[in-house]
Scaffold this motif. Structure first.
Motif, short mmCIF file in Angstrom:
data_model
loop_
_atom_site.label_atom_id
_atom_site.label_comp_id
_atom_site.label_asym_id
_atom_site.label_seq_id
_atom_site.Cartn_x
_atom_site.Cartn_y
_atom_site.Cartn_z
N ALA A 30 18.97 13.12 27.94
CA ALA A 30 20.03 13.41 26.97
C ALA A 30 19.90 12.54 25.72
O ALA A 30 20.28 12.95 24.62
N SER A 31 19.35 11.33 25.88
CA SER A 31 19.22 10.41 24.74
C SER A 31 17.84 10.46 24.10
O SER A 31 17.51 9.63 23.26
N VAL A 117 17.76 3.76 30.29
CA VAL A 117 17.29 3.21 29.01
C VAL A 117 15.78 2.96 29.06
O VAL A 117 15.05 3.27 28.12
N MET A 118 15.32 2.37 30.16
CA MET A 118 13.88 2.11 30.29
C MET A 118 13.07 3.39 30.18
O MET A 118 12.07 3.47 29.44
N VAL A 257 12.91 -3.87 26.21
CA VAL A 257 12.41 -3.06 27.32
C VAL A 257 10.97 -3.43 27.63
O VAL A 257 10.57 -3.51 28.80
N ARG A 258 10.16 -3.67 26.61
CA ARG A 258 8.77 -4.09 26.85
C ARG A 258 8.73 -5.38 27.65
O ARG A 258 7.90 -5.53 28.56
N ARG A 259 9.61 -6.33 27.32
CA ARG A 259 9.64 -7.59 28.08
C ARG A 259 10.09 -7.34 29.51
O ARG A 259 9.54 -7.89 30.46
N MET A 260 11.11 -6.49 29.70
CA MET A 260 11.62 -6.21 31.03
C MET A 260 10.57 -5.53 31.91
O MET A 260 10.51 -5.76 33.12
N LEU A 261 9.74 -4.71 31.29
CA LEU A 261 8.71 -3.98 32.04
C LEU A 261 7.40 -4.76 32.14
O LEU A 261 6.43 -4.27 32.73
#
Length: 317
Positions: A30-31, A117-118, A257-261
């Motif tokens: 949806a986003s 979000v990811m 997100v790049r850091r989280m992944l």
């Protein structure tokens, strides 16, 4: 694209587990603008030609026997999200099974929102993907190209679309070569991944499992870079430099997100792996480097990646 519908899907997350995966998929899509995969016959044929040429060139350069997956898809962003939701779900399954149940309704909403979000951010940025479908049933592999992203980023970088698309195809086919030359590689990565995630789900850190997984992925990324240097039929330093500059930029959410992944870790794997295999190839040629895929024991350890001479001494007859 509807941000309201995305937020609504997350807010309505339900079920018994800590993540509502149906809501994740709905919110992520949806986003995210799906983008177009309307192509002329010549463009569609271009994808097929790039993959065929890459397969032939990589086979010649590496001496490895492999084929490309039966599943080769030109996708929009929603297709990519749908194709990867099961991968995220499989990876998170041990955490869902063993994770603590504290304020489950609130936690479910937060977890569902985080995962959506990811997937949304990745869906807007992934260009191509060779997917060995780790932790899945069966023995399927797949090759995806996200056309709207390839088209958009080629325009942002001010590079020729056909050339950029071909570069992406060659890179993904190098990964197909690795997994094709090493049928044991998927199982090797899966067992280390499962061990590490199981430990995390139980509140422990299995450092050895993650160290071995990191070393294996460093070999995967580094060998792919080595093959690209020999196989791609054009200079591409400009493409690499522009892509690296783009990775360093981006909006704050994308950087988070790049850091989280762990995508910064992936850049380090590229660099360490490329340096390792360049040193090995300088001594033994690409075929000498390809023995890394003969058996699991031939993978370099974390220490050997920074000391190629030690690896050569260990695996050389």
């Amino acid at each position: 694209m509807s941000l309201y519908r995305s937020v609504r899907a997350v807010a309505d997350a339900s079920g018994t587990g800590p993540i509502d995966w149906e809501a994740v998929a709905e919110a992520a899509k949806a986003s995210t603008d799906p983008g177009s995969i309307d192509m002329s016959p010549s463009e569609r044929e271009g994808y097929a030609t790039d993959v065929r040429d890459a397969r032939a060139r990589v086979r010649d350069v590496s001496g490895a026997k492999f084929d490309v997956p039966d599943t080769i898809e030109v996708q929009n962003r929603h297709h990519w999200i749908d194709a990867n939701i099961d991968t995220f779900r499989r990876v998170m399954e041990p955490v869902e099974e063993h994770g603590p149940e504290i304020m489950p309704g609130v936690a479910r909403t937060i977890n569902t929102g985080t995962m959506s979000v990811m997937l949304s951010v990745l869906g807007k940025n992934v260009l191509g993907q060779y997917d060995p479908l780790l932790l899945a049933e069966g023995d399927e592999h797949a090759l995806y190209f996200v056309r709207p992203n390839i088209e958009r980023i080629a325009d942002e970088l001010d590079v020729n679309y056909d050339r950029f698309r071909r570069w992406i195809a060659f890179h993904e086919v190098t990964h197909a070569a690795e997994f094709g030359a090493a049928p044991w590689l998927s199982d090797h990565l899966e067992t280390r991944m499962e061990s590490g995630i199981d430990a995390l789900a139980q509140g422990r850190l299995d450092r050895e499992a993650f160290r071995e997984l990191d070393a294996a992925m460093t070999a995967v990324e580094g060998y792919a870079e080595l093959l690209m240097d020999g196989a791609f039929d054009d200079e591409y330093a400009d493409l690499r430099e522009k892509m690296e500059a783009r990775r360093q930029g981006g909006d704050p959410l994308s950087r988070l997100v790049r850091r989280m992944l762990g995508l910064g870790l992936k850049r380090r794997q590229y660099e360490r792996g490329k340096a390792f295999f360049e040193a090995v190839a300088a001594r033994r040629g690409i075929e000498g480097a390809t023995v890394v895929w003969d058996r699991p024991e031939n993978l370099p350890t974390d220490d050997e990646i920074d000391d190629p001479e030690r690896w050569l001494a260990r695996v050389s007859p």
